[in-house]
Design an enzyme around this catalytic site. Structure first.
Site, PDB file in Angstrom:
ATOM      1  NE  ARG A   7      -3.191  -0.047   2.875  1.00  0.00           N
ATOM      2  CZ  ARG A   7      -3.514   0.055   4.145  1.00  0.00           C
ATOM      3  NH1 ARG A   7      -3.562  -1.009   4.916  1.00  0.00           N
ATOM      4  NH2 ARG A   7      -3.809   1.223   4.661  1.00  0.00           N
ATOM      5  CB  THR A  57       2.707   4.132   4.810  1.00  0.00           C
ATOM      6  OG1 THR A  57       2.536   5.224   5.727  1.00  0.00           O
ATOM      7  CG2 THR A  57       3.965   3.343   5.153  1.00  0.00           C
ATOM      8  CG  ASP A  58      -2.110   3.814   1.535  1.00  0.00           C
ATOM      9  OD1 ASP A  58      -1.458   4.241   0.567  1.00  0.00           O
ATOM     10  OD2 ASP A  58      -2.805   2.781   1.487  1.00  0.00           O
ATOM     11  CB  SER A  59      -0.740   6.443   7.637  1.00  0.00           C
ATOM     12  OG  SER A  59       0.544   5.872   7.822  1.00  0.00           O
TER      13      SER A  59
END
Length: 184
Positions: A7, A57-59
Site C-alpha cells: 500500500r 505509506t498511505d498514512s
C-alpha cells in the site's frame, strides 16, 4: 510488513511534474532527515538516497529503503573498509574502494561522483537533491548522459527555485542550497 509495502508508494511515484505542495514535501523531507540521522548515528552512510528508495505509506509515514550500498563509518564519520572480507551493508555486492563510483548518478555528491571517500555529508548532498526534486518536480542535476550528469554535479548550480517553483519559501531554498554545497 508486506501489506504496508504493498500500500506504499515511492517518492518517485508521488512527485508530480510541478513538484509536491510545500507542506507535504516538508513533511516527507523531515521524516527522511530523521531516518538519515538515525542511520548516521548508527555509523551508516546510505550512499544511494533517491526518490525510488524512499517509500511513503498511505498514512504518510516515510521509510528509507535499500541500504544495499550503505557503508559503516569509522569514528571520524568516513566510510571505511572493515577488512578483507567486508561487504557493503545488506548486500553481497563486491567491496567498494576509493576510486570507484557507486550509486545513482543524478543523486551523487561531488565526492562520490569523483570516486573519493564519502561520509555522512554525501548523504546530506543526496538529501538536498531529493528535497529539491520534491519541491520542483525536476532533478537538481541532469544531463543527456551519465557523464554529462556527473559533470553537472561537479560544475553547475541548481536552477533557482524562484524560476522553477516560485511558491517555495526562500528559507527552504537556503536549506537545500546548504545541502548541495560542492565542497563537503
Amino acid at each position: 510488513f508486506r501489506r504496508v509495502l504493498f500500500r506504499s508508494k515511492t517518492l518517485n511515484d508521488l512527485i508530480p511534474k510541478g513538484g509536491l505542495r510545500v507542506p507535504q514535501a516538508l513533511k516527507f523531507a523531515l521524516q527522511t532527515a530523521d531516518a538519515l540521522k538515525a542511520a548516521h548515528s548508527a555509523g551508516i552512510v546510505h550512499r544511494d538516497l533517491k526518490p525510488a528508495n524512499i517509500m511513503v505509506t498511505d498514512s504518510g509515514l516515510v521509510k528509507v529503503l535499500d541500504f544495499g550500498l550503505a557503508k559503516l563509518t569509522d569514528r571520524g564519520g568516513q566510510a571505511t573498509q572493515l577488512g578483507e572480507d567486508a561487504e557493503t551493508i545488506a548486500s553481497t555486492s563486491p567491496l567498494t574502494v576509493e576510486g570507484s563510483i557507486i550509486g545513482t548518478v543524478s543523486y551523487m555528491s561531488p565526492e562520490q561522483a569523483q570516486g573519493k571517500k564519502v561520509d555522512t555529508r554525501s548523504d546530506i548532498f543526496s538529501f538536498g537533491a531529493v528535497f529539491y526534486e520534491m519541491l520542483t518536480g525536476r532533478r537538481a542535476f541532469e544531463g543527456e548522459s551519465s557523464l554529462s550528469t556527473l559533470s553537472a554535479i561537479l560544475r553547475d548550480d541548481v536552477k533557482p527555485m524562484i524560476e522553477v517553483a516560485p511558491d517555495v519559501p526562500p528559507q527552504l531554498e537556503t536549506v537545500i542550497l546548504q545541502c548541495l554545497k560542492k565542497n563537503p
